[in-house]
Design an enzyme around this catalytic site. Structure first.
Site, mmCIF file in Angstrom:
data_model
loop_
_atom_site.group_PDB
_atom_site.id
_atom_site.type_symbol
_atom_site.label_atom_id
_atom_site.label_comp_id
_atom_site.label_asym_id
_atom_site.label_seq_id
_atom_site.Cartn_x
_atom_site.Cartn_y
_atom_site.Cartn_z
ATOM 1 N N HIS A 225 16.578 -36.775 -9.710
ATOM 2 C CA HIS A 225 16.043 -37.248 -8.424
ATOM 3 C C HIS A 225 14.538 -37.037 -8.317
ATOM 4 O O HIS A 225 13.991 -37.081 -7.214
ATOM 5 C CB HIS A 225 16.788 -36.571 -7.271
ATOM 6 C CG HIS A 225 18.245 -36.917 -7.249
ATOM 7 N ND1 HIS A 225 18.695 -38.186 -6.958
ATOM 8 C CD2 HIS A 225 19.345 -36.193 -7.556
ATOM 9 C CE1 HIS A 225 20.014 -38.215 -7.052
ATOM 10 N NE2 HIS A 225 20.441 -37.011 -7.423
ATOM 11 N N ARG B 123 3.695 0.021 -4.858
ATOM 12 C CA ARG B 123 3.444 -0.571 -3.539
ATOM 13 C C ARG B 123 2.109 -1.300 -3.467
ATOM 14 O O ARG B 123 1.785 -1.897 -2.431
ATOM 15 C CB ARG B 123 3.481 0.512 -2.456
ATOM 16 C CG ARG B 123 4.799 1.261 -2.400
ATOM 17 C CD ARG B 123 4.756 2.320 -1.333
ATOM 18 N NE ARG B 123 4.659 1.735 -0.021
ATOM 19 C CZ ARG B 123 5.683 1.343 0.707
ATOM 20 N NH1 ARG B 123 6.891 1.481 0.241
ATOM 21 N NH2 ARG B 123 5.494 0.821 1.894
ATOM 22 N N CYS C 68 0.855 -1.174 0.000
ATOM 23 C CA CYS C 68 0.000 0.000 0.000
ATOM 24 C C CYS C 68 0.899 1.234 0.000
ATOM 25 O O CYS C 68 1.925 1.266 0.669
ATOM 26 C CB CYS C 68 -0.940 0.094 1.195
ATOM 27 S SG CYS C 68 -2.106 -1.265 1.288
ATOM 28 N N LYS D 173 5.639 -4.172 -5.037
ATOM 29 C CA LYS D 173 7.103 -4.168 -5.029
ATOM 30 C C LYS D 173 7.683 -4.217 -3.625
ATOM 31 O O LYS D 173 8.675 -4.872 -3.388
ATOM 32 C CB LYS D 173 7.623 -2.937 -5.765
ATOM 33 C CG LYS D 173 9.126 -2.986 -5.934
ATOM 34 C CD LYS D 173 9.569 -2.203 -7.129
ATOM 35 C CE LYS D 173 11.042 -2.415 -7.396
ATOM 36 N NZ LYS D 173 11.327 -3.772 -7.903
ATOM 37 N N ASN E 169 -1.134 1.839 5.766
ATOM 38 C CA ASN E 169 -0.321 0.766 5.182
ATOM 39 C C ASN E 169 0.056 -0.166 6.317
ATOM 40 O O ASN E 169 0.604 0.276 7.313
ATOM 41 C CB ASN E 169 0.922 1.408 4.532
ATOM 42 C CG ASN E 169 2.048 0.424 4.258
ATOM 43 O OD1 ASN E 169 3.211 0.782 4.299
ATOM 44 N ND2 ASN E 169 1.734 -0.817 3.977
ATOM 45 N N GLY E 170 -0.265 -1.474 6.169
ATOM 46 C CA GLY E 170 0.101 -2.423 7.210
ATOM 47 C C GLY E 170 -1.091 -3.270 7.610
ATOM 48 O O GLY E 170 -2.040 -3.427 6.845
ATOM 49 N N GLU F 15 6.556 -14.479 -12.082
ATOM 50 C CA GLU F 15 5.878 -13.243 -11.674
ATOM 51 C C GLU F 15 5.430 -12.388 -12.862
ATOM 52 O O GLU F 15 4.426 -11.697 -12.763
ATOM 53 C CB GLU F 15 6.705 -12.438 -10.677
ATOM 54 C CG GLU F 15 7.978 -11.857 -11.204
ATOM 55 C CD GLU F 15 8.715 -11.048 -10.131
ATOM 56 O OE1 GLU F 15 9.932 -11.015 -10.172
ATOM 57 O OE2 GLU F 15 8.062 -10.458 -9.259
ATOM 58 N N LYS G 77 11.475 -14.808 -12.116
ATOM 59 C CA LYS G 77 11.104 -13.729 -13.059
ATOM 60 C C LYS G 77 9.972 -14.198 -13.958
ATOM 61 O O LYS G 77 9.011 -13.472 -14.193
ATOM 62 C CB LYS G 77 12.280 -13.340 -13.960
ATOM 63 C CG LYS G 77 13.382 -12.499 -13.397
ATOM 64 C CD LYS G 77 13.023 -11.098 -13.038
ATOM 65 C CE LYS G 77 12.571 -11.035 -11.599
ATOM 66 N NZ LYS G 77 13.546 -10.723 -10.618
ATOM 67 N N GLU H 65 16.494 -17.490 -10.070
ATOM 68 C CA GLU H 65 16.093 -16.130 -10.450
ATOM 69 C C GLU H 65 15.322 -16.135 -11.779
ATOM 70 O O GLU H 65 14.298 -15.454 -11.910
ATOM 71 C CB GLU H 65 17.353 -15.250 -10.544
ATOM 72 C CG GLU H 65 17.133 -13.818 -10.969
ATOM 73 C CD GLU H 65 16.226 -13.011 -10.045
ATOM 74 O OE1 GLU H 65 15.846 -13.485 -8.968
ATOM 75 O OE2 GLU H 65 15.863 -11.889 -10.452
ATOM 76 N N TRP I 197 -2.954 -2.566 -1.702
ATOM 77 C CA TRP I 197 -2.664 -3.980 -1.957
ATOM 78 C C TRP I 197 -3.459 -4.712 -0.889
ATOM 79 O O TRP I 197 -3.132 -4.647 0.299
ATOM 80 C CB TRP I 197 -1.166 -4.252 -1.821
ATOM 81 C CG TRP I 197 -0.781 -5.639 -2.208
ATOM 82 C CD1 TRP I 197 -0.521 -6.099 -3.468
ATOM 83 C CD2 TRP I 197 -0.598 -6.752 -1.325
ATOM 84 N NE1 TRP I 197 -0.198 -7.432 -3.421
ATOM 85 C CE2 TRP I 197 -0.235 -7.860 -2.128
ATOM 86 C CE3 TRP I 197 -0.712 -6.939 0.053
ATOM 87 C CZ2 TRP I 197 0.022 -9.123 -1.597
ATOM 88 C CZ3 TRP I 197 -0.466 -8.192 0.580
ATOM 89 C CH2 TRP I 197 -0.090 -9.265 -0.240
HETATM 90 C C1 F6R Z 1 11.206 -10.429 -7.602
HETATM 91 C C2 F6R Z 1 11.095 -9.415 -6.589
HETATM 92 C C3 F6R Z 1 10.882 -9.836 -5.185
HETATM 93 C C4 F6R Z 1 11.814 -9.053 -4.248
HETATM 94 C C5 F6R Z 1 11.509 -9.399 -2.781
HETATM 95 C C6 F6R Z 1 12.439 -8.676 -1.838
HETATM 96 O O1 F6R Z 1 11.394 -9.872 -8.868
HETATM 97 O O2 F6R Z 1 11.177 -8.244 -6.861
HETATM 98 O O3 F6R Z 1 11.077 -11.205 -5.041
HETATM 99 O O4 F6R Z 1 13.132 -9.366 -4.580
HETATM 100 O O5 F6R Z 1 10.183 -9.066 -2.481
HETATM 101 O O6 F6R Z 1 12.296 -7.292 -1.940
HETATM 102 P P1 F6R Z 1 13.422 -6.326 -1.417
HETATM 103 O O7 F6R Z 1 14.635 -6.564 -2.240
HETATM 104 O O8 F6R Z 1 12.853 -4.958 -1.606
HETATM 105 O O9 F6R Z 1 13.649 -6.662 0.027
#
Ligand code: F6R
Length: 588
Positions: free
Chosen positions: A488, A27, A2, A583, A100-101, A472, A469, A465, A74
């Site tokens: 395995h 956010r 949020c 994010k 927010n929270g 998501e 990617k 990774e 969010w």
């Molecule tokens: C994936 C992504 C998330 C963040 C994770 C940690 O593309 O962006 O997996 O890496 O939420 O976020 P930070 O780095 O802000 O602690």
């Protein structure tokens, strides 16, 4: 999650709130709303969906008034509906709150307030707050005292801003385990979750700490502890570069941020020598090291763990931040916790850091947001210097984290094993020339439901990774695993046409990885090779330049970011704002 922006200005505040909301939309983007006070009336406009929808359907920026609050949501408690969107108001419409929270004790507070005659119109935890403030205002005709009175009853994590119909000249805010920053402008004042929300208006920011409240007017601010005592806090000067949030000519922020990487890795390597020296001194003095982070940042932590244990023989563990509390049995005085984060506000990570500190550990961090809670909680900080990352998926922040990790590992082992950062930047630029071949692969595979990513040794975190990617951004199922692990169990899932991305740079591990690729090929998989070498098993090859084992993971990550991006756009997903995600994950 949020995003909050609130402000008092001599100008109409609504257009500033809409602009600020767009800058914190990363956010959360389920629904949005703003409220202003004007001519003794408190007016609210809300809509489900993104902020441009709020503007289009509600013409929110036309609301009059110099004082206002805004929110992009969010969802945590209650579905994505207009009623659940913020701001929330009290029954007398005297108080509006953005939050927010999570308020953990909202059910009991709601019952108590209902007994007192309050009527609720949403399913959210937030709605208890305006009712609590309204109750307190009956007794204390003072916005700050009423806010402090209300927050004393709240359990949970929150950043809130409260606006009052009868006191339009003031806004109050409070924070506990969620970020809230004051923007100190010329005859205007802002309260926001992130400096990005107000950076276009002022570069002066006051970061609130936990259990602090604030009262702002157009001309000033006062910070208080929750017990009511005043705290003296001076503004910090922010870097104006933060204000450049344009997409330039790119279709999406994500693509722009992928293309920034030739420069951002160079900036990541430019660390303040004194800070780096102190960081390394703390690390070398550790009896044990625990690296911790979430998501992509965790994958960067895995790469540093590999180098510290293999090359420097430091006893290291890497633990997901959300699991830290359950796995931190050996964290004690002498342990050094290394926290990785883009935002510096990830709730799981902040909790891990608290647990580590409570057990006597030192905390050092690698973080993008210099003024974040994580940076302020750490004994030493190295910053990523990659500028704001708007796309929800980590791209440039990930490669910057790997680069900073390399700089640290090089300093610990006393050699420049990574090589010249500018050369790494040039190699990324060369890697980006594969963009067209990645786009072709994306077109061909965009409808396949399952993807696998495999790699060995120090390349394995890149398999994780790549899969993250793809999940998501494309909403397709993907799994990353060590190449050795396939046989395995997972091999049973391979069918004719299953795409498997095989990360196989030349060097140690190449032949073994190719053997696994041949096993996959024999079972009908379509092998997509990420390699500097040509091999007949690769049905498609995405070329990366030859480098060394410290740099190769950075180069491998780039085409995987592009693959996820192009599959997302082929599938008509919005890569900047993937569904269900935000994010900055500020809830646990
Ligand atoms: C994936 C992504 C998330 C963040 C994770 C940690 O593309 O962006 O997996 O890496 O939420 O976020 P930070 O780095 O802000 O602690």
């Amino acid at each position: 999650m949020c995003g909050i922006i609130a402000g008092i200005s001599e100008e109409d505040i609504a257009p500033l709130l809409i602009e600020g909301l767009m800058r914190v939309e990363y956010r959360g983007y389920d629904s949005a709303g703003i409220a202003t006070v004007h001519d003794g009336e408190l007016e609210v406009r809300k809509a489900v969906g993104r902020i441009d929808g709020l503007e289009r359907t509600q013409r929110a920026s036309t609301l009059a008034g110099n004082t206002g609050v805004g929110h992009t949501r969010w969802a945590t408690h209650g579905g994505v509906t207009k009623a659940n969107a913020h701001p929330h108001t009290s029954c007398g419409n005297k108080v509006a709150v953005v939050h927010n929270g999570i308020i953990e004790n909202y059910l009991e507070l709601r019952e108590e307030l209902k007994q007192k005659g309050h009527v609720f119109t949403s399913e959210t935890d937030t709605e208890v707050i305006p009712h609590l403030v309204e109750e307190a205002l009956k007794r204390k005709k003072d916005p700050l005292k009423a806010t402090l009175n209300a927050v004393k009853k709240l359990k949970g994590q929150y950043a809130i801003v409260v606006m009052f119909k009868d006191y339009p000249e003031v806004l109050t805010g409070a924070r506990n385990d969620a970020p809230l920053v004051v923007g100190v402008g010329k005859k205007e004042m802002f309260l926001a979750s992130d400096v990005l929300a107000f950076i276009a208006r002022t570069d002066q920011a006051v970061f609130l700490d936990n259990m602090e409240a604030v009262s702002v007017t157009a001309g000033g601010y006062k910070v208080y502890r929750f017990d009511g005592s005043e705290v003296s806090k001076k503004p910090t000067q922010l870097a104006w570069e933060l204000s450049d949030l344009s997409k330039q000519d790119y279709a999406h922020y994500t693509l722009k941020e992928i293309h920034e990487q030739p420069e951002t890795v160079v900036r990541a390597a430019l660390q303040d020598p004194r800070r780096l020296e102190n960081f390394v001194r703390i690390l070398k003095g550790a009896t044990s090291v625990v690296l911790t982070a979430s998501g992509s940042s965790y994958h960067a932590a895995l790469l540093l763990k590999d180098r510290l244990s293999r090359e420097a023989k430091i006893r290291c563990d890497a633990v997901l931040a959300g699991e830290f509390e359950d796995q931190a049995h050996f964290v004690e005085r002498g342990t050094v916790v290394v926290a990785f984060s883009q935002s510096g506000e990830t709730a799981d990570l902040l909790r891990a850091v608290k647990v580590g500190k409570d057990r006597g550990a030192s905390v050092i961090s690698i973080v993008n947001a210099a003024g974040s809670s994580l940076a302020r909680e750490s004994d030493e900080v190295l910053t990523l210097n990659c500028g704001p990352e708007v796309g929800v998926a980590a791209t440039k922040s990930f490669t910057a984290q790997v680069m900073v990790g390399n700089v640290v590992a090089d300093a610990v082992v006393g050699e420049n094993a990574t090589g010249d950062a500018k050369k790494v930047g040039r190699l990324i630029a060369e890697t980006l020339r594969s963009e067209d071949s990645v786009r072709q692969v994306a077109k061909e595979f965009k409808e396949r439901p399952d993807f696998y990513f495999i790699a060995r040794g120090h390349n394995y975190p890149i398999a994780l990774e790549g899969a993250l990617k793809l999940k998501e951004l494309s909403y397709l199922h993907a799994e990353g695993m060590p190449a050795s692990e396939l046989k395995h169990g997972t091999l049973a899932l391979i069918e004719k046409g299953t795409p498997v991305v095989v990360i196989a740079p030349s060097g140690e591990g190449f032949s073994a990885t190719i053997s696994n690729a041949l096993e996959l090929d024999a079972r009908g998989a379509e092998v997509i090779g990420i390699s500097d070498k040509v091999h007949p098993v690769f049905k498609h090859r995405i070329a990366i330049p030859r480098s060394n084992e410290k740099v190769a993971p950075i180069l491998e990550a780039v085409p995987l970011q592009l693959l996820a991006y192009f599959i997302a756009t082929e599938r008509k997903n919005d890569p900047d704002y993937p569904r269900n995600l935000a994010k900055s994950v500020t809830v646990r």
